[in-house]
Write an enzyme that holds these catalytic residues in place. Structure first.
Site, PDB file in Angstrom:
ATOM      1  N   LYS A 159       0.836  -1.199   0.000  1.00 30.78           N
ATOM      2  CA  LYS A 159       0.000   0.000   0.000  1.00 30.78           C
ATOM      3  C   LYS A 159       0.871   1.250   0.000  1.00 30.78           C
ATOM      4  CE  LYS A 159      -0.496  -0.294   5.029  1.00 30.78           C
ATOM      5  NZ  LYS A 159      -1.441  -0.372   6.150  1.00 30.78           N
ATOM      6  N   TYR A 184      16.499  31.330   6.304  1.00 36.01           N
ATOM      7  CA  TYR A 184      15.362  32.092   6.817  1.00 36.01           C
ATOM      8  C   TYR A 184      15.487  32.343   8.323  1.00 36.01           C
ATOM      9  CZ  TYR A 184      12.843  31.413   2.415  1.00 36.01           C
ATOM     10  OH  TYR A 184      12.447  31.442   1.099  1.00 36.01           O
TER      11      TYR A 184
END
Length: 820
Positions: free
Chosen positions: A488, A715
């Site tokens: 999956k 940042y």
């Protein structure tokens, strides 16, 4: 080719059935899926814990095979009176004895290589260096096992002038058997490390096992700077060997007096002779020095050795599967070419069942020597049997023999450049393209031209590691116990079709996906295995029926809706379903008190057939919860016993997940479900050393700069340099699935074998690292996750588990699949 009766003098036969003793055999087969030339094949029925080659004999007889070596009594094969059978005590031993007899026919230099690391690279580099002077027999890929070695040695024939075979062992007692097969006249011991150490008490025991390859070998090449190797070889049992040692010690036969790195190459002085190695990393230098000493022993001049060193290129150890344009893939196998490695590559190409069009780009067999018309006819047959429809052949010899190729589409080019010029005009649409060439043809240029150009960050997925992990867990269950592979979420983020094709090739019993669209995609790509849809949504029942997917049924609503859907399809006689039991997880499933009502609905609808009943262990990996786990198992057994009596027929029962397979053998029942363990991770400590890393996430340094003390990075200026700092910008960010929680020094990556910290905040598309203490530059590889930077360790630092990191890797990161 040998007559079958000739084998009687080579192996110990218990009983024989030989209606055709004059039959000629030239192909040794141990895997029924690799059949090429049935009329010339002898099949070795090998038993393992989880498989038995005898099961495939009826199928092989039907395909035309008439010669078999078996361990079962011949009474079992009385229906095959037209077939030759030889019963032996050990089929693998018989395979080795036959190869050993073939080896004894040829009195040529045979180089035997062993060691912990570097065997395949030394072998391939020697092949590159010696090809102009010798017609070589060389181990294909990494065929160095108890089965791989005899298959390699069997290829030795009268046209060969020198052979190079590698041998690997994983436990005591194996090398004696390989020594009898290879019978080396020159030995190379690459090194000794802790790799593959789980079955050895210490490195000395492992070294002595490897040295058994040279017990009758007159010459051994090795590095004497390793004290364990040097001291061991001083012992009496090794005094018959002429030791061609090399190293920094003045006692070395080839004393290295100077070693200097400059301009991406390494200059090495041995005595008064200078050699230039086109690499700077320690492993490559070690491997190249083994090659230099071997060349010196064979009598080559320093000038010629340097000429051959200059053409060495990094060895791509495995076939790589990469995306190409127009929904095609490239299987890149460009580092060597001989008959055996071509067969292996073609078998892998043929296994890509989701592609109906298969193309091969092939060069002349430069390192094999002159081929006969029969050889080219054999190559043509290999191509046809493996479903190849289009051939692009490069080289003067292939052009000269083009009339012997009968594929629907064949194109011939005198040299690589001619094909490269033509490539932009060629349309490859939904094709699997094998690029297979001898080193001198530089087919990596072709592979690069065909590859879909995309992100510099890649996720490398090792299919051999996946199969290794599958076989490890198979070794923990009974042969009759089936296995479901949990695939999956695109195989936990690793991709789907390529992995599932490999699982299908290795006879997995069932696949399990979360949603219908995952199963539909597999069906459209040629996957024929049974598929359970665990998150079966009622809106998708029509599609499940259309694509023969098998739904999980976990409540009355889904059961009744399926019945309604089936009522519209009277043509469907049987719909397989998988009933979920809630044994304590309390997510989905029927409880014991309402199972009778569910069974009544099933019995009232003849179209329904229970294929399996299953449940989920809540804490199988946690010893503190073992009492609860045992309660779950007992509850499950109680409910399934009731169901079996009520339904009146048998069904598969499964409750064990990856941790349950290891820790609760009483919960194996009829089938187990293998999830995260398949991909190389386990929360059970005893399993970890047995598993191999399947996924390696790699990026590269795209830019470097030096900042002064006090300057900041990224940042919000979260990193401030406390000294002059060299910063590397890496081509990965949180849009690629790299967790921002690893920012500001929490996480680290590996550059040139050294761990370096992440500095500042991880950005959307890039990450900054401190490479002050590493000699790194633009273009250098960065290991984000891998064996050197384990994903489970990284996950634990930020409160996650490997599932989270694997499934978070963005789809924009290309997946590259590698195969030994």
């Amino acid at each position: 080719m040998v007559e079958i009766r000739t084998l009687l003098s080579q192996i110990t036969v218990i009983e024989k059935q030989l209606p055709h003793p004059e039959a000629l055999v030239g192909e040794l087969l141990f895997d029924s899926r690799r059949l090429i030339l049935p009329e010339k094949t002898i099949f070795f029925a090998i038993k393992s814990k989880n498989n038995d080659g005898h099961f495939y004999i009826p199928e092989l007889v039907g395909k035309g095979v008439r010669n078999f070596i078996v361990t079962n009594k011949l009474d079992e094969f009385s229906n095959y009176q037209d077939c030759n059978f030889l019963q032996v005590g050990d089929s693998v031993m018989a395979l080795q004895q036959i190869a050993s007899a073939n080896r004894k026919q040829y009195h040529i230099p045979v180089i035997g290589i062993t060691g912990s690391n570097g065997k395949t690279i030394v072998k391939e580099w020697l092949a590159q260096m010696l090809t102009p002077q010798y017609r070589l027999a060389v181990t294909p890929n990494s065929y160095n096992s108890q089965i791989g070695v005899p298959c390699s040695v069997w290829s030795l024939n009268e046209m060969h002038q020198l052979a190079i075979f590698e041998a690997g062992v994983s436990q005591p007692g194996e090398m004696d058997r390989l020594e009898r097969v290879i019978q080396p006249t020159i030995g190379i011991l690459t090194n000794i490390t802790s790799a593959h150490a789980q079955f050895f008490n210490n490195d000395e025991q492992k070294l002595k096992e490897k040295l058994k390859l040279f017990k009758h070998c007159p010459i051994l090449i090795y590095c004497c700077d390793n004290s364990l190797i040097n001291n061991t070889l001083l012992q009496d049992e090794y005094q018959h060997i002429q030791k061609l040692s090399w190293g920094g010690s003045s006692n070395a036969h080839y004393h290295i007096t100077q070693q200097k790195v400059e301009n991406s190459q390494t200059s090495v002085t041995i005595g008064d002779q200078h050699y230039v190695i086109p690499f700077v990393d320690a492993a490559s230098i070690e491997n190249a020095l083994h090659c230099i000493v071997l060349m010196l022993h064979l009598g080559f001049s320093t000038a010629y050795i340097n000429e051959r060193l200059a053409v060495l290129s990094p060895v791509m150890m495995r076939m790589e599967v990469k995306e190409s344009a127009n929904q095609s893939i490239i299987i890149n196998d460009t580092y060597s070419l001989d008959f055996q490695s071509l067969r292996i590559a073609l078998e892998f190409l043929n296994a890509q069942s989701h592609f109906t069009k298969k193309t091969v780009i092939l060069s002349d067999f430069a390192q094999v020597g002159v081929l006969s018309d029969k050889d080219y006819e054999k190559i043509n047959q290999y191509l046809i049997i493996n479903g190849v429809t289009k051939l692009f052949a490069v080289g003067a010899e292939l052009c000269r023999h083009q009339e012997l190729f009968t594929l629907p589409q064949c194109y011939f080019y005198p040299h690589t450049q001619a094909l490269l010029q033509e490539l932009p005009k060629l349309d490859f649409i939904r094709e699997a393209i094998l690029v297979k060439g001898a080193r001198s043809f530089r087919f990596e240029k072709i592979a690069d031209a065909l590859q879909l150009k995309s992100h510099r960050t890649i996720l490398s997925v090792s299919l051999p590691a996946l199969v290794h992990n599958l076989n490890y867990y198979r070794s923990l269950i009974a042969p009759e116990t089936k296995m479901v592979a949990m695939v999956k979420a695109q195989c936990y983020g690793l991709g789907d079709v390529e992995i599932i094709s490999e699982l299908q090739y290795h006879n997995i019993d069932y696949l399990a996906v979360a949603y219908t669209d995952e199963g539909v995609k597999m069906r459209k790509n040629g996957i024929t295995l049974p598929i359970i849809v665990l998150g079966a949504e009622v809106e998708s029942f029509e599609m499940m029926l259309q694509y023969q997917l098998e739904p999980e049924i976990f409540n009355f609503y889904s059961l009744r809706e399926l019945v309604k859907t089936l009522s519209l399809h009277p043509e469907i006689k049987q719909c397989k379903i998988h009933i979920k039991i809630d044994t304590g997880m309390h997510r989905l499933g029927f409880r014991k008190e309402n199972i009778a009502e569910a069974l009544q609905i099933i019995q009232d609808n003849s179209q329904l057939r229970v294929a399996s009943v299953f449940s989920h262990l809540a804490a199988a990996e946690d010893p503190s919860e073992d009492a609860f786990t045992r309660e779950q198992i007992a509850y499950f057994e109680d409910v399934t016993n009731i169901m079996k009596v009520t339904l009146g027929y048998s069904f598969l029962r499964h409750i064990a997940n990856t941790a349950g397979i290891s820790r609760f053998p009483q919960a194996h029942f009829d089938m187990v479900r293998l999830g995260i363990g398949l991909y190389g991770f386990s929360s059970v400590s005893q399993d970890i050393s047995h598993l191999q890393h399947v996924a390696t996430l790699k990026a590269e340094i795209t830019h470097t700069m030096v900042i002064d003390e006090g300057e900041t990075v990224g940042y919000n200026r979260t990193f401030s340099a406390t000294r002059k700092t060299k910063v590397g910008i890496v081509s990965i960010g949180y849009a690629d699935g790299f967790p921002p929680e690893l920012s500001k020094g929490v996480g680290s990556v590996v550059v040139k074998g050294k761990r370096v910290p992440i500095i500042g905040k991880i950005c959307m598309d890039m990450t900054m690292i401190d490479i002050t203490n590493v000699d790194a530059k633009e273009g250098d590889e960065v290991i984000i996750y891998g064996e050197e930077n384990r994903m489970d360790t990284i996950a634990s630092h930020i409160g996650k588990i490997p599932y989270h990191l694997l499934t978070s890797i963005s789809k924009r990161v290309p997946r590259i699949y590698v195969m030994d």
